[in-house]
Write an enzyme that holds these catalytic residues in place. Sequence first.
Site, PDB file in Angstrom:
ATOM      1  N   SER A   1      -3.295  38.578 -56.926  1.00  6.83           N
ATOM      2  CA  SER A   1      -3.058  39.989 -56.614  1.00  6.83           C
ATOM      3  C   SER A   1      -3.998  40.892 -57.420  1.00  6.83           C
ATOM      4  O   SER A   1      -5.205  40.812 -57.270  1.00  6.83           O
ATOM      5  CB  SER A   1      -1.585  40.328 -56.865  1.00  6.83           C
ATOM      6  OG  SER A   1      -1.245  41.567 -56.282  1.00  6.83           O
TER       7      SER A   1
ATOM      8  N   ASP B   1       0.548  39.307 -45.481  1.00  9.42           N
ATOM      9  CA  ASP B   1       0.672  39.901 -46.809  1.00  9.42           C
ATOM     10  C   ASP B   1       1.148  41.350 -46.693  1.00  9.42           C
ATOM     11  O   ASP B   1       0.500  42.182 -46.066  1.00  9.42           O
ATOM     12  CB  ASP B   1      -0.672  39.849 -47.536  1.00  9.42           C
ATOM     13  CG  ASP B   1      -0.546  40.083 -49.030  1.00  9.42           C
ATOM     14  OD1 ASP B   1       0.149  41.038 -49.412  1.00  9.42           O
ATOM     15  OD2 ASP B   1      -1.138  39.319 -49.808  1.00  9.42           O
TER      16      ASP B   1
ATOM     17  N   HIS C   1       2.797  37.699 -49.446  1.00  7.25           N
ATOM     18  CA  HIS C   1       2.110  37.857 -50.740  1.00  7.25           C
ATOM     19  C   HIS C   1       2.658  36.786 -51.690  1.00  7.25           C
ATOM     20  O   HIS C   1       3.488  37.063 -52.559  1.00  7.25           O
ATOM     21  CB  HIS C   1       2.385  39.263 -51.275  1.00  7.25           C
ATOM     22  CG  HIS C   1       1.485  39.684 -52.402  1.00  7.25           C
ATOM     23  ND1 HIS C   1       0.134  39.883 -52.236  1.00  7.25           N
ATOM     24  CD2 HIS C   1       1.749  39.943 -53.716  1.00  7.25           C
ATOM     25  CE1 HIS C   1      -0.398  40.264 -53.379  1.00  7.25           C
ATOM     26  NE2 HIS C   1       0.563  40.292 -54.300  1.00  7.25           N
TER      27      HIS C   1
END
Length: 500
Positions: free
Chosen positions: A392, A446, A477
Amino acid sequence: MKPPRSVENELILGLVSVSDRASRGVYEDQGIPALEAWCRRAITTPIKIHKRLIPDERFDIEKTLRELVDIIGCDLILTTGGTGPARRDVTPEATLAVATREMPGFGEQMRAISGHFVPTAILSRQVGVLRETPDHAALILNLPGQPKAIAETLEGLRDEAGRPVVNGIFAAVPYCIDLIGGPYIETDESVVKAFRPKSARRKSEKEAQPQETAPAAPQPETKPAPTPAAAPQREPVPAEETPREARPEVESVEKKAPAPRPEVKREAPRAPAFAPEDILVTGPRTGGTPELTVVWLHGMGVDNTDFAAFPDEIRQFNGPVCRFVLPNAPMREMSMHPDYPLRAWYDVPGRRIDENEDELGIRETSRRVAALIDEIAAEGVPRSRIVLGGFSQGSAISLFTGLRMKEPIGGVAALSGYLPLAGRLFSEATPAGRRTPIFMAHGDFDSVVPPVIAARSAEVIAQVDSDLIARTYPMDHELCREEMHDLAAFLRSVADRAER
Protein backbone atom coordinates in the site's frame (compact mmCIF):
# COMPACT_ATOMS: atom_id res chain seq x y z
CA MET A 1 -4.17 3.04 14.85
CA LYS A 2 -7.20 4.61 16.48
CA PRO A 3 -10.22 3.20 14.63
CA PRO A 4 -12.25 5.89 12.81
CA ARG A 5 -15.67 5.42 14.43
CA SER A 6 -18.81 6.76 12.78
CA VAL A 7 -20.31 7.69 16.16
CA GLU A 8 -18.90 7.88 19.65
CA ASN A 9 -18.52 4.54 21.43
CA GLU A 10 -19.20 2.54 18.26
CA LEU A 11 -18.16 -1.13 18.31
CA ILE A 12 -16.24 -2.14 15.17
CA LEU A 13 -17.01 -5.82 14.77
CA GLY A 14 -15.48 -8.36 12.40
CA LEU A 15 -17.39 -11.53 11.45
CA VAL A 16 -15.44 -14.28 9.69
CA SER A 17 -16.88 -17.53 8.35
CA VAL A 18 -14.29 -20.18 7.45
CA SER A 19 -15.64 -22.72 4.97
CA ASP A 20 -14.22 -24.22 1.79
CA ARG A 21 -17.57 -25.07 0.22
CA ALA A 22 -19.46 -21.95 1.28
CA SER A 23 -16.65 -19.71 0.01
CA ARG A 24 -16.86 -21.49 -3.37
CA GLY A 25 -20.63 -21.05 -3.49
CA VAL A 26 -21.43 -24.77 -3.15
CA TYR A 27 -23.95 -23.89 -0.46
CA GLU A 28 -25.09 -20.73 1.29
CA ASP A 29 -23.09 -19.69 4.32
CA GLN A 30 -25.02 -19.82 7.60
CA GLY A 31 -22.29 -18.71 9.98
CA ILE A 32 -22.16 -14.97 9.26
CA PRO A 33 -25.96 -14.49 9.14
CA ALA A 34 -26.28 -16.30 12.49
CA LEU A 35 -23.50 -14.24 14.06
CA GLU A 36 -24.86 -10.95 12.75
CA ALA A 37 -28.44 -11.71 13.85
CA TRP A 38 -27.31 -12.61 17.37
CA CYS A 39 -25.04 -9.58 17.74
CA ARG A 40 -27.70 -7.14 16.58
CA ARG A 41 -30.16 -8.73 19.00
CA ALA A 42 -27.81 -8.74 21.99
CA ILE A 43 -25.70 -5.58 21.64
CA THR A 44 -27.34 -2.21 22.19
CA THR A 45 -24.16 -0.21 21.53
CA PRO A 46 -23.87 1.16 17.94
CA ILE A 47 -22.16 -1.43 15.72
CA LYS A 48 -20.27 -1.29 12.45
CA ILE A 49 -19.87 -4.80 10.99
CA HIS A 50 -17.24 -6.07 8.52
CA LYS A 51 -17.89 -9.54 7.07
CA ARG A 52 -15.50 -12.02 5.46
CA LEU A 53 -16.28 -15.45 3.94
CA ILE A 54 -13.02 -17.32 3.31
CA PRO A 55 -11.79 -20.88 2.66
CA ASP A 56 -10.07 -23.19 5.17
CA GLU A 57 -6.62 -21.90 4.27
CA ARG A 58 -4.33 -20.85 7.08
CA PHE A 59 -2.70 -18.15 4.97
CA ASP A 60 -6.09 -16.60 4.09
CA ILE A 61 -7.30 -16.75 7.69
CA GLU A 62 -4.18 -15.09 9.08
CA LYS A 63 -4.26 -12.32 6.48
CA THR A 64 -7.96 -11.70 7.10
CA LEU A 65 -7.50 -11.41 10.86
CA ARG A 66 -4.53 -9.04 10.43
CA GLU A 67 -6.50 -6.90 8.00
CA LEU A 68 -9.54 -6.65 10.28
CA VAL A 69 -7.46 -5.65 13.31
CA ASP A 70 -4.58 -3.66 11.84
CA ILE A 71 -6.23 -1.93 8.87
CA ILE A 72 -10.00 -1.91 9.56
CA GLY A 73 -9.52 -1.38 13.31
CA CYS A 74 -11.95 -4.01 14.64
CA ASP A 75 -12.37 -4.17 18.42
CA LEU A 76 -13.87 -7.66 18.37
CA ILE A 77 -13.67 -10.47 15.80
CA LEU A 78 -15.87 -13.56 15.91
CA THR A 79 -14.97 -16.48 13.66
CA THR A 80 -17.05 -19.53 12.92
CA GLY A 81 -15.94 -22.85 11.45
CA GLY A 82 -12.70 -24.76 11.07
CA THR A 83 -12.09 -25.62 14.75
CA GLY A 84 -12.38 -29.42 14.75
CA PRO A 85 -9.73 -32.14 14.45
CA ALA A 86 -10.02 -32.56 10.66
CA ARG A 87 -6.88 -31.76 8.69
CA ARG A 88 -8.55 -28.83 6.93
CA ASP A 89 -9.60 -27.30 10.28
CA VAL A 90 -6.84 -24.73 10.82
CA THR A 91 -8.70 -21.74 12.27
CA PRO A 92 -7.15 -22.13 15.77
CA GLU A 93 -3.62 -22.36 14.35
CA ALA A 94 -4.14 -19.24 12.21
CA THR A 95 -5.68 -17.38 15.16
CA LEU A 96 -2.79 -18.23 17.47
CA ALA A 97 -0.30 -17.24 14.75
CA VAL A 98 -1.57 -13.64 14.69
CA ALA A 99 -2.07 -13.41 18.46
CA THR A 100 0.04 -11.46 20.91
CA ARG A 101 -1.57 -13.12 23.96
CA GLU A 102 -3.88 -16.08 24.46
CA MET A 103 -7.04 -15.90 26.59
CA PRO A 104 -7.51 -19.60 27.49
CA GLY A 105 -10.62 -19.10 29.62
CA PHE A 106 -12.77 -18.45 26.54
CA GLY A 107 -11.92 -21.80 24.94
CA GLU A 108 -12.41 -23.64 28.23
CA GLN A 109 -15.83 -22.08 28.76
CA MET A 110 -16.96 -22.77 25.18
CA ARG A 111 -16.17 -26.46 25.56
CA ALA A 112 -17.90 -26.51 28.96
CA ILE A 113 -21.10 -25.11 27.44
CA SER A 114 -21.07 -27.48 24.46
CA GLY A 115 -20.35 -30.39 26.80
CA HIS A 116 -23.87 -30.06 28.22
CA PHE A 117 -25.24 -31.10 24.82
CA VAL A 118 -22.75 -33.41 23.09
CA PRO A 119 -19.82 -35.51 24.33
CA THR A 120 -17.85 -34.57 21.20
CA ALA A 121 -17.41 -31.07 22.62
CA ILE A 122 -13.98 -32.21 23.81
CA LEU A 123 -12.91 -32.40 20.15
CA SER A 124 -13.35 -28.65 19.71
CA ARG A 125 -10.13 -26.62 19.58
CA GLN A 126 -11.64 -23.12 19.76
CA VAL A 127 -9.40 -20.39 21.18
CA GLY A 128 -9.68 -16.80 22.34
CA VAL A 129 -6.77 -14.40 21.83
CA LEU A 130 -5.74 -10.76 21.80
CA ARG A 131 -4.00 -9.13 18.87
CA GLU A 132 -2.28 -5.93 19.97
CA THR A 133 -0.49 -3.21 18.02
CA PRO A 134 1.14 -0.19 19.71
CA ASP A 135 -2.02 1.86 19.18
CA HIS A 136 -4.89 -0.64 19.16
CA ALA A 137 -6.00 -4.04 20.43
CA ALA A 138 -8.73 -6.52 19.54
CA LEU A 139 -10.27 -9.66 21.01
CA ILE A 140 -10.58 -12.61 18.59
CA LEU A 141 -12.85 -15.55 19.45
CA ASN A 142 -13.34 -18.83 17.54
CA LEU A 143 -16.98 -19.99 17.73
CA PRO A 144 -18.71 -23.22 16.64
CA GLY A 145 -19.98 -23.63 13.09
CA GLN A 146 -23.68 -24.33 13.70
CA PRO A 147 -26.07 -21.39 14.27
CA LYS A 148 -27.71 -23.04 17.30
CA ALA A 149 -24.34 -23.75 18.90
CA ILE A 150 -23.21 -20.17 18.23
CA ALA A 151 -26.14 -18.75 20.22
CA GLU A 152 -25.68 -21.26 23.05
CA THR A 153 -21.99 -20.48 23.33
CA LEU A 154 -22.51 -16.73 23.42
CA GLU A 155 -25.59 -16.68 25.68
CA GLY A 156 -24.96 -19.64 27.97
CA LEU A 157 -27.60 -21.95 29.47
CA ARG A 158 -30.69 -21.01 31.44
CA ASP A 159 -33.14 -23.00 33.53
CA GLU A 160 -36.91 -23.08 32.95
CA ALA A 161 -37.29 -19.89 34.98
CA GLY A 162 -34.79 -18.10 32.77
CA ARG A 163 -32.04 -17.99 35.38
CA PRO A 164 -28.47 -18.55 34.10
CA VAL A 165 -27.17 -22.06 34.76
CA VAL A 166 -23.91 -21.76 32.79
CA ASN A 167 -22.61 -18.34 31.80
CA GLY A 168 -22.10 -17.69 28.11
CA ILE A 169 -18.77 -16.30 27.00
CA PHE A 170 -20.19 -12.97 25.84
CA ALA A 171 -20.94 -11.98 29.44
CA ALA A 172 -17.19 -11.38 29.85
CA VAL A 173 -16.56 -9.79 26.46
CA PRO A 174 -17.59 -6.17 27.20
CA TYR A 175 -15.31 -5.88 30.24
CA CYS A 176 -12.45 -7.45 28.28
CA ILE A 177 -12.93 -4.84 25.55
CA ASP A 178 -12.88 -2.13 28.26
CA LEU A 179 -9.54 -3.40 29.57
CA ILE A 180 -7.86 -3.35 26.15
CA GLY A 181 -9.00 0.21 25.44
CA GLY A 182 -12.09 -0.40 23.28
CA PRO A 183 -15.61 1.06 23.41
CA TYR A 184 -18.00 0.55 26.33
CA ILE A 185 -20.31 -2.24 25.12
CA GLU A 186 -23.83 -2.46 26.52
CA THR A 187 -26.19 -5.39 26.01
CA ASP A 188 -29.85 -6.37 26.12
CA GLU A 189 -30.01 -8.23 29.43
CA SER A 190 -32.87 -10.40 28.19
CA VAL A 191 -30.35 -11.95 25.80
CA VAL A 192 -27.09 -11.76 27.76
CA LYS A 193 -26.05 -9.62 30.71
CA ALA A 194 -22.62 -8.02 30.49
CA PHE A 195 -20.71 -8.49 33.74
CA ARG A 196 -18.39 -5.78 35.06
CA PRO A 197 -16.97 -5.07 38.53
CA LYS A 198 -18.87 -2.27 40.25
CA SER A 199 -15.93 0.08 39.85
CA ALA A 200 -16.05 -0.36 36.07
CA ARG A 201 -19.77 0.18 35.58
CA ARG A 202 -21.32 3.30 34.13
CA LYS A 203 -24.77 4.57 34.93
CA SER A 204 -27.58 3.00 33.01
CA GLU A 205 -29.02 4.81 30.02
CA LYS A 206 -32.01 5.87 32.09
CA GLU A 207 -29.75 7.62 34.61
CA ALA A 208 -27.08 8.91 32.26
CA GLN A 209 -27.09 11.31 29.34
CA PRO A 210 -27.86 10.05 25.80
CA GLN A 211 -25.25 7.71 24.41
CA GLU A 212 -23.92 10.28 21.92
CA THR A 213 -22.61 12.41 24.79
CA ALA A 214 -21.49 9.59 27.08
CA PRO A 215 -17.87 9.86 28.24
CA ALA A 216 -15.29 7.80 26.42
CA ALA A 217 -14.45 4.37 27.78
CA PRO A 218 -11.58 4.46 30.31
CA GLN A 219 -8.23 3.49 28.86
CA PRO A 220 -6.15 0.89 30.69
CA GLU A 221 -3.37 2.54 32.65
CA THR A 222 -0.90 -0.18 31.78
CA LYS A 223 -1.02 0.56 28.03
CA PRO A 224 -1.44 4.28 27.24
CA ALA A 225 -1.91 5.05 23.57
CA PRO A 226 0.99 6.86 21.88
CA THR A 227 0.43 10.55 21.23
CA PRO A 228 1.48 12.64 18.26
CA ALA A 229 4.03 14.35 20.50
CA ALA A 230 6.11 11.17 20.44
CA ALA A 231 6.61 11.35 16.69
CA PRO A 232 9.35 13.97 16.59
CA GLN A 233 11.52 11.71 18.75
CA ARG A 234 11.58 9.23 15.90
CA GLU A 235 12.84 11.71 13.30
CA PRO A 236 16.56 11.83 12.43
CA VAL A 237 18.60 14.13 14.67
CA PRO A 238 19.94 17.06 12.58
CA ALA A 239 23.73 17.38 12.49
CA GLU A 240 23.65 20.70 14.33
CA GLU A 241 22.04 19.00 17.31
CA THR A 242 25.09 16.91 18.11
CA PRO A 243 24.73 15.30 21.59
CA ARG A 244 26.02 17.61 24.29
CA GLU A 245 28.38 14.97 25.63
CA ALA A 246 30.70 15.78 22.68
CA ARG A 247 30.86 19.50 23.43
CA PRO A 248 32.81 19.78 26.71
CA GLU A 249 35.80 18.03 25.15
CA VAL A 250 35.92 20.60 22.34
CA GLU A 251 35.54 23.51 24.76
CA SER A 252 38.38 22.29 26.95
CA VAL A 253 40.61 22.02 23.89
CA GLU A 254 39.91 25.63 23.02
CA LYS A 255 40.77 26.82 26.54
CA LYS A 256 44.09 24.94 26.74
CA ALA A 257 44.89 25.60 23.09
CA PRO A 258 46.86 22.39 22.51
CA ALA A 259 47.78 21.10 19.10
CA PRO A 260 44.67 20.23 17.03
CA ARG A 261 43.40 16.71 17.63
CA PRO A 262 42.07 14.68 14.71
CA GLU A 263 38.89 13.70 16.53
CA VAL A 264 37.98 17.36 17.07
CA LYS A 265 38.28 18.09 13.37
CA ARG A 266 36.10 15.18 12.34
CA GLU A 267 32.49 15.97 11.52
CA ALA A 268 29.79 14.76 13.84
CA PRO A 269 28.53 11.32 12.80
CA ARG A 270 25.46 11.44 10.60
CA ALA A 271 22.25 10.46 12.35
CA PRO A 272 20.84 7.10 11.21
CA ALA A 273 17.95 7.08 8.76
CA PHE A 274 15.74 5.47 11.42
CA ALA A 275 16.18 5.25 15.17
CA PRO A 276 17.13 1.73 16.35
CA GLU A 277 13.82 1.33 18.20
CA ASP A 278 12.00 1.94 14.92
CA ILE A 279 13.67 -0.97 13.13
CA LEU A 280 12.55 -4.59 13.39
CA VAL A 281 14.85 -7.21 11.86
CA THR A 282 13.45 -10.68 11.33
CA GLY A 283 14.10 -13.85 9.37
CA PRO A 284 12.63 -17.33 8.89
CA ARG A 285 12.15 -19.34 12.05
CA THR A 286 13.83 -22.25 10.26
CA GLY A 287 17.04 -20.22 10.06
CA GLY A 288 19.49 -20.35 7.18
CA THR A 289 21.99 -17.95 5.67
CA PRO A 290 20.14 -14.96 4.19
CA GLU A 291 20.24 -14.82 0.40
CA LEU A 292 18.60 -11.39 0.29
CA THR A 293 18.07 -8.44 2.63
CA VAL A 294 14.59 -6.99 2.10
CA VAL A 295 13.75 -3.48 3.32
CA TRP A 296 9.98 -3.71 3.70
CA LEU A 297 7.63 -0.76 4.35
CA HIS A 298 4.26 -1.36 6.00
CA GLY A 299 0.96 0.23 5.01
CA MET A 300 -0.80 3.22 6.54
CA GLY A 301 -2.30 2.76 9.99
CA VAL A 302 -0.30 -0.31 11.06
CA ASP A 303 3.32 -0.81 12.13
CA ASN A 304 6.35 -2.92 11.27
CA THR A 305 5.04 -5.98 13.14
CA ASP A 306 2.37 -6.39 10.45
CA PHE A 307 4.87 -8.19 8.20
CA ALA A 308 7.04 -9.81 10.88
CA ALA A 309 6.04 -13.28 9.67
CA PHE A 310 6.73 -12.51 6.00
CA PRO A 311 10.11 -14.32 5.87
CA ASP A 312 8.38 -17.58 6.85
CA GLU A 313 5.59 -17.03 4.33
CA ILE A 314 8.10 -16.38 1.55
CA ARG A 315 9.78 -19.69 2.38
CA GLN A 316 6.42 -21.50 2.34
CA PHE A 317 6.12 -20.49 -1.32
CA ASN A 318 9.64 -21.73 -2.14
CA GLY A 319 11.19 -18.29 -2.02
CA PRO A 320 14.74 -17.55 -0.86
CA VAL A 321 15.90 -17.13 2.72
CA CYS A 322 15.34 -13.42 3.36
CA ARG A 323 16.44 -11.14 6.17
CA PHE A 324 13.70 -8.53 6.52
CA VAL A 325 14.50 -5.04 7.78
CA LEU A 326 11.20 -3.45 8.80
CA PRO A 327 11.23 0.28 9.66
CA ASN A 328 8.33 2.07 11.34
CA ALA A 329 6.60 5.06 9.76
CA PRO A 330 6.25 8.09 12.07
CA MET A 331 3.00 8.95 13.80
CA ARG A 332 1.18 11.79 12.02
CA GLU A 333 -2.26 13.34 11.78
CA MET A 334 -3.75 12.77 8.35
CA SER A 335 -5.85 15.30 6.49
CA MET A 336 -8.54 12.65 6.01
CA HIS A 337 -8.73 11.89 9.77
CA PRO A 338 -7.23 14.88 11.64
CA ASP A 339 -8.30 13.60 15.05
CA TYR A 340 -6.82 10.12 14.65
CA PRO A 341 -2.99 10.18 14.51
CA LEU A 342 -1.61 7.04 12.93
CA ARG A 343 1.54 5.69 11.34
CA ALA A 344 1.91 6.84 7.76
CA TRP A 345 4.78 7.50 5.37
CA TYR A 346 3.15 10.69 4.04
CA ASP A 347 -0.13 12.60 4.15
CA VAL A 348 -3.04 12.09 1.74
CA PRO A 349 -4.58 15.57 1.54
CA GLY A 350 -6.69 15.07 -1.59
CA ARG A 351 -9.96 13.27 -2.14
CA ARG A 352 -8.01 10.74 -4.18
CA ILE A 353 -4.58 9.35 -3.40
CA ASP A 354 -3.08 10.86 -6.57
CA GLU A 355 -4.67 14.30 -6.07
CA ASN A 356 -2.88 17.21 -4.37
CA GLU A 357 -0.06 14.87 -3.33
CA ASP A 358 2.11 15.46 -0.28
CA GLU A 359 5.32 16.02 -2.25
CA LEU A 360 7.33 17.17 0.76
CA GLY A 361 6.37 14.14 2.84
CA ILE A 362 6.94 11.71 -0.03
CA ARG A 363 10.41 13.07 -0.79
CA GLU A 364 11.48 13.22 2.85
CA THR A 365 10.45 9.60 3.46
CA SER A 366 12.14 8.53 0.23
CA ARG A 367 15.37 10.18 1.36
CA ARG A 368 15.28 8.32 4.68
CA VAL A 369 14.59 4.98 3.01
CA ALA A 370 17.43 5.49 0.54
CA ALA A 371 19.72 6.34 3.46
CA LEU A 372 18.67 3.13 5.22
CA ILE A 373 19.64 1.13 2.13
CA ASP A 374 23.01 2.91 2.07
CA GLU A 375 23.54 1.96 5.73
CA ILE A 376 22.80 -1.71 4.97
CA ALA A 377 25.21 -1.65 2.03
CA ALA A 378 27.85 -0.05 4.26
CA GLU A 379 27.50 -3.02 6.61
CA GLY A 380 28.76 -5.25 3.80
CA VAL A 381 25.56 -6.46 2.12
CA PRO A 382 26.01 -6.31 -1.68
CA ARG A 383 23.48 -3.93 -3.24
CA SER A 384 22.56 -6.69 -5.70
CA ARG A 385 21.21 -8.63 -2.70
CA ILE A 386 19.09 -5.76 -1.36
CA VAL A 387 15.40 -5.57 -2.30
CA LEU A 388 13.12 -2.65 -1.44
CA GLY A 389 9.42 -3.40 -1.11
CA GLY A 390 6.21 -2.68 0.69
CA PHE A 391 2.43 -2.83 0.85
CA SER A 392 0.00 0.00 0.00
CA GLN A 393 1.64 3.29 1.09
CA GLY A 394 4.86 1.36 1.68
CA SER A 395 4.60 0.06 -1.87
CA ALA A 396 4.22 3.62 -3.19
CA ILE A 397 7.37 4.81 -1.41
CA SER A 398 9.25 1.72 -2.64
CA LEU A 399 8.43 2.51 -6.27
CA PHE A 400 9.21 6.22 -5.89
CA THR A 401 12.55 5.53 -4.18
CA GLY A 402 13.68 2.54 -6.23
CA LEU A 403 13.37 4.42 -9.51
CA ARG A 404 15.51 7.27 -8.17
CA MET A 405 18.38 5.32 -6.55
CA LYS A 406 21.87 6.66 -7.27
CA GLU A 407 23.25 3.13 -7.25
CA PRO A 408 21.29 0.04 -8.39
CA ILE A 409 19.78 -2.50 -6.01
CA GLY A 410 18.56 -6.04 -6.57
CA GLY A 411 14.92 -5.19 -7.11
CA VAL A 412 11.69 -3.51 -5.99
CA ALA A 413 8.54 -5.40 -4.93
CA ALA A 414 5.38 -3.27 -4.77
CA LEU A 415 2.12 -4.82 -3.52
CA SER A 416 -1.24 -3.03 -3.75
CA GLY A 417 0.34 0.38 -4.34
CA TYR A 418 0.93 3.03 -7.00
CA LEU A 419 3.61 5.48 -8.16
CA PRO A 420 3.42 8.87 -6.39
CA LEU A 421 4.20 12.02 -8.40
CA ALA A 422 4.08 9.91 -11.56
CA GLY A 423 4.40 12.96 -13.82
CA ARG A 424 7.91 13.64 -12.48
CA LEU A 425 9.30 10.19 -13.27
CA PHE A 426 10.60 10.87 -16.81
CA SER A 427 12.86 13.69 -15.64
CA GLU A 428 13.84 12.17 -12.27
CA ALA A 429 14.37 8.44 -12.96
CA THR A 430 18.09 7.68 -12.61
CA PRO A 431 20.13 5.32 -14.79
CA ALA A 432 20.35 2.96 -11.81
CA GLY A 433 16.59 3.12 -11.25
CA ARG A 434 15.82 2.50 -14.91
CA ARG A 435 17.58 -0.88 -14.82
CA THR A 436 16.18 -2.08 -11.49
CA PRO A 437 13.86 -5.13 -11.76
CA ILE A 438 10.38 -4.28 -10.43
CA PHE A 439 7.50 -6.54 -9.44
CA MET A 440 4.09 -4.84 -9.15
CA ALA A 441 1.03 -6.73 -7.88
CA HIS A 442 -2.50 -5.37 -7.47
CA GLY A 443 -6.06 -6.52 -6.81
CA ASP A 444 -8.71 -6.25 -9.49
CA PHE A 445 -11.19 -5.12 -6.82
CA ASP A 446 -8.91 -2.97 -4.68
CA SER A 447 -11.14 -0.58 -2.71
CA VAL A 448 -8.25 1.47 -1.26
CA VAL A 449 -5.89 2.03 -4.21
CA PRO A 450 -8.15 2.03 -7.30
CA PRO A 451 -6.96 -0.47 -9.94
CA VAL A 452 -7.05 2.25 -12.62
CA ILE A 453 -4.46 4.31 -10.71
CA ALA A 454 -2.23 1.25 -10.28
CA ALA A 455 -2.56 0.44 -14.00
CA ARG A 456 -1.59 3.99 -14.97
CA SER A 457 1.43 3.76 -12.67
CA ALA A 458 2.51 0.54 -14.36
CA GLU A 459 2.18 2.16 -17.80
CA VAL A 460 4.38 5.09 -16.73
CA ILE A 461 7.02 2.84 -15.15
CA ALA A 462 7.11 0.55 -18.18
CA GLN A 463 8.24 3.49 -20.33
CA VAL A 464 11.44 3.94 -18.30
CA ASP A 465 12.04 0.44 -16.93
CA SER A 466 11.88 -2.57 -19.23
CA ASP A 467 12.38 -4.94 -16.27
CA LEU A 468 8.85 -4.35 -14.95
CA ILE A 469 6.61 -7.31 -14.08
CA ALA A 470 3.01 -6.17 -13.45
CA ARG A 471 0.39 -8.68 -12.32
CA THR A 472 -3.22 -8.42 -11.16
CA TYR A 473 -5.26 -10.85 -9.06
CA PRO A 474 -8.97 -11.32 -8.26
CA MET A 475 -8.79 -9.74 -4.78
CA ASP A 476 -9.34 -6.54 -2.80
CA HIS A 477 -6.65 -4.54 -0.92
CA GLU A 478 -5.01 -7.67 0.45
CA LEU A 479 -2.73 -10.59 -0.38
CA CYS A 480 -3.58 -13.92 -2.02
CA ARG A 481 -1.82 -17.23 -2.58
CA GLU A 482 -1.16 -16.68 -6.28
CA GLU A 483 0.39 -13.29 -5.54
CA MET A 484 2.62 -14.76 -2.82
CA HIS A 485 3.75 -17.48 -5.24
CA ASP A 486 4.72 -14.85 -7.82
CA LEU A 487 6.42 -12.65 -5.23
CA ALA A 488 8.49 -15.58 -3.97
CA ALA A 489 9.47 -16.40 -7.57
CA PHE A 490 10.53 -12.78 -8.16
CA LEU A 491 12.69 -12.78 -5.03
CA ARG A 492 14.20 -16.09 -6.10
CA SER A 493 15.11 -14.56 -9.47
CA VAL A 494 16.83 -11.64 -7.71
CA ALA A 495 18.81 -14.01 -5.51
CA ASP A 496 19.83 -16.15 -8.49
CA ARG A 497 20.91 -13.07 -10.46
CA ALA A 498 23.05 -11.91 -7.51
CA GLU A 499 24.69 -15.33 -7.37
CA ARG A 500 25.87 -15.12 -10.97
